[in-house]
Write a protein that holds these residues in place. Structure first.
Motif, PDB file in Angstrom:
ATOM      1  N   ARG A   1      19.527 -65.205  20.040  1.00  0.00           N
ATOM      2  CA  ARG A   1      20.518 -64.649  19.314  1.00  0.00           C
ATOM      3  C   ARG A   1      20.546 -65.578  17.833  1.00  0.00           C
ATOM      4  O   ARG A   1      21.090 -64.662  17.101  1.00  0.00           O
ATOM      5  CB  ARG A   1      21.926 -65.001  20.028  1.00  0.00           C
TER       6      ARG A   1
ATOM      7  N   LEU B   1      23.005 -63.811  15.229  1.00  0.00           N
ATOM      8  CA  LEU B   1      24.115 -63.825  16.119  1.00  0.00           C
ATOM      9  C   LEU B   1      25.015 -65.177  16.402  1.00  0.00           C
ATOM     10  O   LEU B   1      26.120 -64.975  16.666  1.00  0.00           O
ATOM     11  CB  LEU B   1      24.044 -62.935  17.395  1.00  0.00           C
TER      12      LEU B   1
ATOM     13  N   THR C   1      23.157 -60.387  10.373  1.00  0.00           N
ATOM     14  CA  THR C   1      22.267 -59.934  11.336  1.00  0.00           C
ATOM     15  C   THR C   1      21.658 -58.342  10.736  1.00  0.00           C
ATOM     16  O   THR C   1      20.633 -58.286  10.663  1.00  0.00           O
ATOM     17  CB  THR C   1      23.014 -59.385  12.443  1.00  0.00           C
ATOM     18  N   HIS C   2      22.749 -57.593  10.118  1.00  0.00           N
ATOM     19  CA  HIS C   2      22.282 -56.256   9.836  1.00  0.00           C
ATOM     20  C   HIS C   2      21.298 -56.388   8.533  1.00  0.00           C
ATOM     21  O   HIS C   2      20.605 -55.480   8.277  1.00  0.00           O
ATOM     22  CB  HIS C   2      23.460 -55.246   9.517  1.00  0.00           C
TER      23      HIS C   2
ATOM     24  N   PHE D   1      15.760 -57.337  11.862  1.00  0.00           N
ATOM     25  CA  PHE D   1      15.035 -57.792  13.017  1.00  0.00           C
ATOM     26  C   PHE D   1      15.797 -56.656  14.062  1.00  0.00           C
ATOM     27  O   PHE D   1      17.096 -56.904  14.298  1.00  0.00           O
ATOM     28  CB  PHE D   1      15.339 -59.151  13.355  1.00  0.00           C
ATOM     29  N   ALA D   2      15.131 -56.146  14.968  1.00  0.00           N
ATOM     30  CA  ALA D   2      15.911 -55.128  15.679  1.00  0.00           C
ATOM     31  C   ALA D   2      15.844 -56.082  17.384  1.00  0.00           C
ATOM     32  O   ALA D   2      15.070 -56.769  17.313  1.00  0.00           O
ATOM     33  CB  ALA D   2      15.156 -53.922  16.100  1.00  0.00           C
ATOM     34  N   LEU D   3      17.058 -55.901  17.830  1.00  0.00           N
ATOM     35  CA  LEU D   3      17.388 -56.739  19.024  1.00  0.00           C
ATOM     36  C   LEU D   3      17.371 -55.743  20.283  1.00  0.00           C
ATOM     37  O   LEU D   3      18.066 -54.729  20.083  1.00  0.00           O
ATOM     38  CB  LEU D   3      18.411 -57.592  18.928  1.00  0.00           C
TER      39      LEU D   3
ATOM     40  N   ALA E   1      14.950 -49.293  19.108  1.00  0.00           N
ATOM     41  CA  ALA E   1      14.931 -50.576  18.458  1.00  0.00           C
ATOM     42  C   ALA E   1      13.402 -50.393  17.309  1.00  0.00           C
ATOM     43  O   ALA E   1      13.557 -50.923  16.286  1.00  0.00           O
ATOM     44  CB  ALA E   1      14.500 -51.833  19.303  1.00  0.00           C
TER      45      ALA E   1
ATOM     46  N   VAL F   1      13.651 -48.757  13.747  1.00  0.00           N
ATOM     47  CA  VAL F   1      14.203 -49.441  12.546  1.00  0.00           C
ATOM     48  C   VAL F   1      12.864 -49.983  11.999  1.00  0.00           C
ATOM     49  O   VAL F   1      12.796 -50.245  10.680  1.00  0.00           O
ATOM     50  CB  VAL F   1      14.645 -50.775  13.095  1.00  0.00           C
TER      51      VAL F   1
END
Lengths: 328, 532
Positions: A45, A50, A70-71, A75-77, A143, A146
């Motif tokens: 996180r 996050l 984050t956005h 990085f896709a989570l 994910a 992206v």
């Protein structure tokens, strides 16, 4: 390339991640392995942006990511339970990031991604109608849409049942290879880590205790706890360790970790002992043997030999299923 | 049993009232009713009702959303106090809110220079003041238990905070927002006390028009026509809202998220909350200040006067007696609506075995919501004209007022308990039964532990609603046993030096009593997971 430098994260003053330094080169998959509550999800996180770091840095290609929300990290989570948007269809879930960026030919791209994860024809379904495995596949496609610089996987398969998990782990590896994705995965399942990742970092109580190429780590765990977590059945110390090491022809060491199948019943074995219990499985017979000078230990026998409790047997030690532990 | 109660005390009076309209001289005359609907004044009234309710609903939702977020998702000092303070207006008696706004916007009030007294803006402001709490409560509770992870997943996919709000958070909150907006619209469209005190004769809503038509003009036909119109409109509204609330996948992951510290992006929301707090505090502040003012000086004379009958004998009994009557009535109304509401809640949440049974239960659920949509004035007047002869002669019964108030509070009680009971996994009951627990024992072990807090909260709501009820009570309360809202309305309508001051003081006392009940209810909501 992702670089963590002395990263620490705390929740309300309780440290969850302590002084972690890691490198993840482009195109590789790093698995962070640890028991639940060891701080591995918090680490993920923090990388995703996050959770704020309390000390240390997170860098991407040298640039410090502190203050990058984050956005904007790219990085896709992927969450443990997928976290699909239940109000959107499968296609709209997968195309979510593409719509945010107003990309052209979204429908085609969604088709491709669904084909990549093996879900052709699922476009119109709602997440609520999918099985656990299908949901995780959709989450993965979403994910990957992206085209992330880094894919973050939080226990991607642990919500699934055993057989499915094994199959999906293989698929996941193939998909990540095919897409050339750099990925950071956290998991508590060593087999999952072994199947999917190139590199492995073992975490305990917030700290990374060992890190390296996955085969190296697996063959040479740094300490007894790590060995047990990597799936070794027992760690022997002192004279017991010495007896097994001699039997397998390995040099002396303070401790040795043995897998369940490291000791095998054989007429020319060098370790004599008495069978305590035995149980047949489809592949082999599993025994607990009280080995003279070592104590009770797991062993296996071929299906055609089925020694009962009380019988004397001789065991050989397979050096490839043992791990010498340098420190105790 | 509950159906019978609702039948005698709700359907009978309302249909009696409607019958007077449709059969004015013993003959069925629907043409007359339709004629009423063609009157220009009726058009103006209907338009004003729809307009004011729509505007007030939109403003309430717009003001309530940021506050709901700030008060339920963020962590800052004084959060619980602000939360309780913003909820107080909801249970304030409508008459009190009306008086407070007149005090604030009147010629001598602090905002008198705006010239808003008696304008539609004042009515809308009053409605918003009253209803923003509903939005905060309904949306805030949903927001609090909203899983934060889909939002995080969206952010990790590249969605900015605004995009997360638009594509993930708001769709997830849509059912809550729609129900809040529906309820607020209903409350605004059927508001009686506020419109009557702030709008006077110039601005009239359907509800106040029914009151004027029945009491002042004795035009029962027109009143019945408007009642039917209101009932139909409310039913349609509830049905439409039910549709709008439906989402593709109703299963919601409930987790109570840890509130976080406010960040830089939260300042606009916090600012809006502070502004809202000021908006709520202003009328109440002026009300209290006004009640303490005597001929330009300060003093408690207005409060001392509460033991008198007012200048020129405006009242038959002192306000203190009315307060005792109010409290006694509220206690009766509370136990009535609570016991009725509980039976209804259990009835509608039990698992249905056949489709027909399910339809029956859904129908019952809707049936018990009816008092929400029927004008309290219609109900009150219906009581007067139908329950005054055998077999049901209640006209002189001291229970008449509590029964009417209990019916008005019933939907509130049912709505508080039903979601909780419906949320209990039926397998828990089955597990208890399979372990040898009888039906009663099952209820004690499974239902009671989850429902006792909402039950207490519901009794608080019912008590507060009964204390402030004005529409039906204004018809039914006997002159020698009035409740406080009735007394306040009488005082502001009677000229006399002390009377207005007394109205202010009585409003403060009534507001303080309901606020106290509300604060106790709010205390029940303290997070106590695992504290059993």
């Amino acid at each position: 390339m992702l670089t963590l430098e002395h990263l620490s994260v705390a929740y309300d003053g309780t440290p969850a991640v302590v002084d972690v330094s890691l490198d993840l080169p482009d195109g590789e998959v790093l698995a962070v392995l640890g028991p639940s509550g060891c701080g591995k999800s918090t680490l993920l996180r923090a990388v995703a942006g996050l959770e704020p770091a309390t000390a240390g840095r997170i860098r991407w290609d040298g640039a410090d990511l502190a203050g990058v929300p984050t956005h904007k990290r790219g990085f896709a989570l992927m969450f443990q339970d997928g976290q699909l948007f239940t109000h959107l269809s499968v296609a709209r879930n997968v195309g979510y990031a593409l719509r945010l960026r107003r990309e052209p030919r979204i429908a085609d791209r969604v088709e491709e991604l669904l084909a990549l994860v093996g879900l052709e024809g699922y476009a119109a379904r709602l997440p609520g109608t999918l099985s656990g495995g299908e949901r995780q596949r959709v989450a993965l496609a979403r994910a990957l849409a992206v085209e992330p610089r880094l894919l973050l996987l939080d226990e991607p398969l642990s919500a699934l049942d055993a057989g499915l998990r094994e199959r999906l782990a293989g698929d996941l590896r193939e998909i990540l290879r095919a897409a050339g994705t750099t990925a950071l995965m956290v998991t508590h399942d060593h087999e999952e880590a072994f199947t999917v990742a190139d590199r492995l970092a073992v975490m305990q109580d917030g700290r990374v205790v060992q890190e390296g190429v996955i085969g190296d780590v697996w063959r040479a765990p740094a300490d007894p706890d790590t060995a047990l977590f990597l799936g070794y059945a027992r760690v022997l110390r002192g004279t017991a360790a010495a007896a097994v090491l001699v039997a397998s022809g390995l040099p002396a060491a303070p401790a040795v970790a043995v897998r369940r199948s490291a000791l095998l019943v054989a007429v020319d074995g060098r370790l004599p002992g008495t069978v305590v219990s035995s149980r047949a499985t489809p592949d082999q017979v599993r025994l607990v043997v009280d080995v003279d000078g070592v104590g009770k230990i797991d062993a296996v026998a071929a299906l055609d030999v089925h020694p009962g409790p009380g019988e004397r047997v001789r065991l050989t030690a397979d050096p490839t299923r043992l791990a010498v532990i340098p420190s105790d | 049993m509950p159906v019978a109660v609702l039948g005698v005390f709700f359907v009978l009076p309302v249909s009696g009232m409607l019958a007077r309209g449709f059969w004015p001289h013993g003959t069925f005359d629907p043409g007359g009713v339709l004629g009423v609907l063609a009157r220009p004044r009726v058009h103006r009234v209907v338009w004003f009702t729809v307009w004011s309710a729509s505007v007030a609903t939109s403003v309430s939702v717009l003001l309530g959303l940021p506050a709901a977020h700030a008060l339920h998702r963020l962590r800052f000092p004084g959060r619980t106090v602000v939360r309780a303070a913003l909820l107080v207006p909801f249970v304030l008696p409508t008459v009190v809110v009306g008086v407070a706004f007149r005090e604030l916007l009147g010629e001598s009030g602090p905002l008198g220079f705006l010239g808003l007294d008696g304008s539609p803006v004042a009515i809308v402001a009053g409605l918003v003041f009253f209803n923003v709490a509903v939005v905060i409560r309904v949306v805030g509770t949903a927001w609090e238990s909203l899983d934060p992870r889909p939002g995080e997943a969206a952010a990790a996919l590249g969605a900015s905070p605004a995009q997360v709000l638009r594509t993930v958070t708001l769709p997830a909150l849509r059912p809550a927002i729609v129900s809040a907006a529906t309820v607020v619209f209903l409350f605004c469209a059927t508001a009686f006390g506020i419109v009557l005190t702030l709008g006077g004769l110039r601005y009239s809503s359907v509800e106040t028009e029914i009151y004027l038509l029945t009491t002042n003009l004795l035009d029962l036909q027109a009143a019945a026509a408007l009642s039917v119109l209101q009932l139909v409109a409310v039913t349609v509204l509830l049905a439409v809202a039910g549709r709008a609330r439906a989402v593709p996948d109703p299963s919601v992951a409930r987790t109570v998220a840890r509130p976080r510290r406010p960040g830089r992006g939260d300042w606009p929301g916090l600012g809006a909350t502070v502004a809202l707090l000021a908006f709520v505090a202003a009328p109440l502040g002026t009300l209290v200040a006004g009640s303490l003012q005597i001929d330009g000086g300060w003093g408690l004379d207005n409060y001392r006067a509460l033991t008198t009958n007012g200048t020129h004998q405006a009242l038959l009994v002192p306000v203190t007696d009315a307060l005792v009557t109010s409290l006694r009535t509220a206690v009766d109304a509370t136990w009535m609506s609570l016991s009725l509401g509980m039976v209804v809640a259990v009835l509608v949440t039990r698992r249905s075995r056949t489709p027909a049974e399910r339809r029956l239960r859904t129908g019952l659920d809707g049936f018990f919501m009816l008092p929400l949509g029927v004008s309290a004035v219609t109900l009150g007047f219906g009581f007067l004209i139908t329950l005054n002869h055998p077999p049901v002669d209640f006209r002189d019964s001291p229970l008449l007022v509590p029964i009417a108030q209990a019916l008005v509070a019933l939907p509130l009680v049912v709505r508080t308990i039903v979601p909780v009971l419906a949320g209990v996994d039926d397998r828990q009951r089955q597990a208890a039964a399979s372990l040898g627990a009888g039906p009663l024992r099952t209820m004690l072990t499974v239902d009671l532990p989850v429902v006792w807090k909402p039950l207490l909260a519901a009794s608080g709501f019912a008590f507060a609603a009964s204390l402030g009820e004005f529409g039906a009570t204004s018809f039914l309360a006997r002159d020698d046993h009035p409740t406080v809202p009735v007394v306040i309305f009488r005082l502001i309508g009677h000229p006399g030096p002390m009377n207005y001051g007394m109205a202010l003081a009585a409003s403060v006392v009534l507001a303080a009593t309901t606020a106290l009940v509300m604060l106790v209810v709010e205390r029940l909501r303290v997070p106590s997971v695992g504290a059993f």
